[in-house]
Scaffold this active site. Structure first.
Site, short mmCIF file in Angstrom:
data_model
loop_
_atom_site.label_atom_id
_atom_site.label_comp_id
_atom_site.label_asym_id
_atom_site.label_seq_id
_atom_site.Cartn_x
_atom_site.Cartn_y
_atom_site.Cartn_z
N ARG A 19 6.32 5.98 2.80
CA ARG A 19 5.17 6.90 2.93
C ARG A 19 4.12 6.30 3.87
O ARG A 19 3.59 6.98 4.75
CB ARG A 19 4.54 7.13 1.54
N ASP A 36 -2.15 -1.58 -4.02
CA ASP A 36 -2.57 -0.42 -4.80
C ASP A 36 -1.46 0.00 -5.77
O ASP A 36 -1.52 1.07 -6.38
CB ASP A 36 -2.99 0.75 -3.89
N VAL A 80 0.87 -1.19 0.00
CA VAL A 80 0.00 0.00 0.00
C VAL A 80 0.90 1.23 0.00
O VAL A 80 1.77 1.35 0.87
CB VAL A 80 -0.88 0.04 1.28
N HIS A 81 0.73 2.11 -0.96
CA HIS A 81 1.50 3.36 -0.91
C HIS A 81 0.85 4.53 -1.62
O HIS A 81 1.34 5.66 -1.53
CB HIS A 81 2.90 3.15 -1.50
N ARG A 82 -0.24 4.29 -2.37
CA ARG A 82 -0.82 5.37 -3.17
C ARG A 82 -1.32 6.52 -2.29
O ARG A 82 -2.03 6.28 -1.30
CB ARG A 82 -2.06 4.86 -3.91
#
Ligand code: UD1
Ligand code: UDP
Length: 366
Positions: free
Chosen positions: A244, A286, A209-211
């Protein structure tokens, strides 16, 4: 012999190192070409950058711009200024960029203003969601580019519908497919990694997950965290954590709670990642690249977004879009995708995309 054609390649973020590795290897096999790599420094942690240069034998960058993190305008602007200086010094025949990051648009804009022809690998991808920074970067880069090198027929059609066609577009296939084939053979069984993560092949879920659209939306982060904690009761879940996302989880005070329920690790090297994508029962992500790699390695995928650019995989049943708006939706999306297999398709070329990129730059194919 005439002077070698000089390619100035601008990269800066993790997925670009992986894409560039395949093309840089193809360029290095050509006596009539010379590549100068420019690393913007968008990603700079050792496990987001150096690891890939070492593991994938990417040539040492000729220029490290060390731009680092920042708000979009400041980061992109600093890159633009620094890349312009490099272009004036190196005077390349082509500027080559990949994908859709701030490093991509900065490279393309700096070159176009200096009348240096721009080649864009992975051109024509569209989510049709202009709230994504990546969508703005892609659209602008495609329109600035002399040569748009597309991965799929869908991408070629998107460009045509925006008036970009003819000798400005060449469908070469997907360089990530080349990478998956080349490095997939070299990844080995990675038994030590599985031991370290305490998982067994075929008995865990892999998640990334990073978006920004997820990490910066507290409601979506709630849904993802609660879903992973709940799924962690019945499944082993491995989450290599993007910096992030780590920062957001720490800020929310959720990192310890999530770490207790699932296996969180630092960002992995590419070969480790390939092995986990291959050995997982399901990938939940994502990421653009990870969605495709799940398919390359025959693993079903749930995409935690509202839409995807890689629509072929959804149509063929390899990928299911599950907008992360509530934990229940994610849990049932994941559970119903485990054990599924899509139809056999081959939309990403023949595994020779990098060679075709190089031929296109040399004007061999048009
Ligand atoms: C960027 C790309 C995204 C791509 C992703 C790949 C843009 C707008 N976004 O998102 O399209 O999918 O890379 O991973 O270009 N950070 C570190 N160390 C690093 C790098 C980042 O700590 O080495 C942290 C910083 O807090 C930074 C944040 O991560 O502010 C976001 O980094 P940034 O490069 O701006 O965006 P990504 O989310 O990585
Ligand atoms: N990747 C990796 N280690 C990780 C997570 C991802 O090597 O811990 C690789 C992944 O296999 C894929 C690429 O990084 O090749 C995808 O990058 P990312 O998800 O950061 O960006 P996106 O593709 O969404 O732009």
């Amino acid at each position: 012999m005439a002077d070698a054609t000089t390619i100035l390649t601008v990269i800066g973020a993790r997925p670009q190192f992986i894409k560039a590795a395949t093309v840089s290897r193809a360029i290095s096999g050509r006596a009539d070409m010379r590549e100068i790599l420019v690393h913007t420094g968008q990603h700079y942690d050792a496990n987001m950058s150096d690891t890939f240069f070492e593991e994938l034998a990417i040539p040492v960058p000729g220029h490290n711009l060390n731009i680092g993190s920042g708000p979009h305008g400041a980061q992109t602007g600093a890159m633009l200024e620094a890349i312009e200086r490099v272009l004036l010094q190196e005077k390349p025949d082509w500027l080559l960029v990949y994908g859709d990051t701030n490093s991509t648009i900065a490279g393309a804009l700096a070159a176009a203003k200096l009348h240096v022809p721009v080649a864009h690998v992975e051109a024509g991808m569209r989510s049709f969601n202009r709230r994504m920074p990546e969508e703005l970067n892609r659209v602008l880069t495609d329109h600035l580019s002399t040569l748009n090198l597309t991965s799929t027929q869908t991408a070629t059609e998107h460009l045509a519908s925006e008036g970009i066609s003819g000798d400005r577009v060449l469908e070469v296939g997907d360089v990530m497919y080349d990478a998956a084939r080349f490095y997939g053979e070299r990844a080995g069984d990675r038994a030590a990694l599985l031991d370290r993560l305490d998982v067994k092949s075929g008995d865990f879920l892999l998640a990334t997950v990073h978006r920004a659209e997820n990490t910066d939306d507290p409601r979506r982060m709630d849904a993802i965290i609660e879903a992973f904690i709940s799924l962690g009761e019945s499944h082993r879940i491995v989450l290599p954590l993007h910096p992030r996302t780590r920062a957001v989880l720490e800020q929310r005070g959720d990192l310890d709670r999530l770490s207790a329920a699932i296996t969180i690790c630092e960002p992995l090297g590419y070969l480790d990642m390939v092995a986990l994508e291959r050995d997982a029962v399901l990938v939940a992500t994502d990421s653009g690249g990870v969605q495709k790699e799940a398919f390359f390695h025959g693993t079903p995928c749930v995409t935690l977004r509202d839409e995807t650019e890689w629509v072929e995989l959804v149509e063929a049943g390899w990928n299911t879009i599950v907008p992360p708006v509530g934990a229940e939706e994610i849990i049932s999306g994941v559970q119903s995708s485990i054990g599924t297999r899509g139809k056999p398709i081959q939309p990403y070329g023949q595994g020779d995309a990098a060679e075709r990129v190089v031929d296109a730059l040399m004007g061999v194919i048009a």
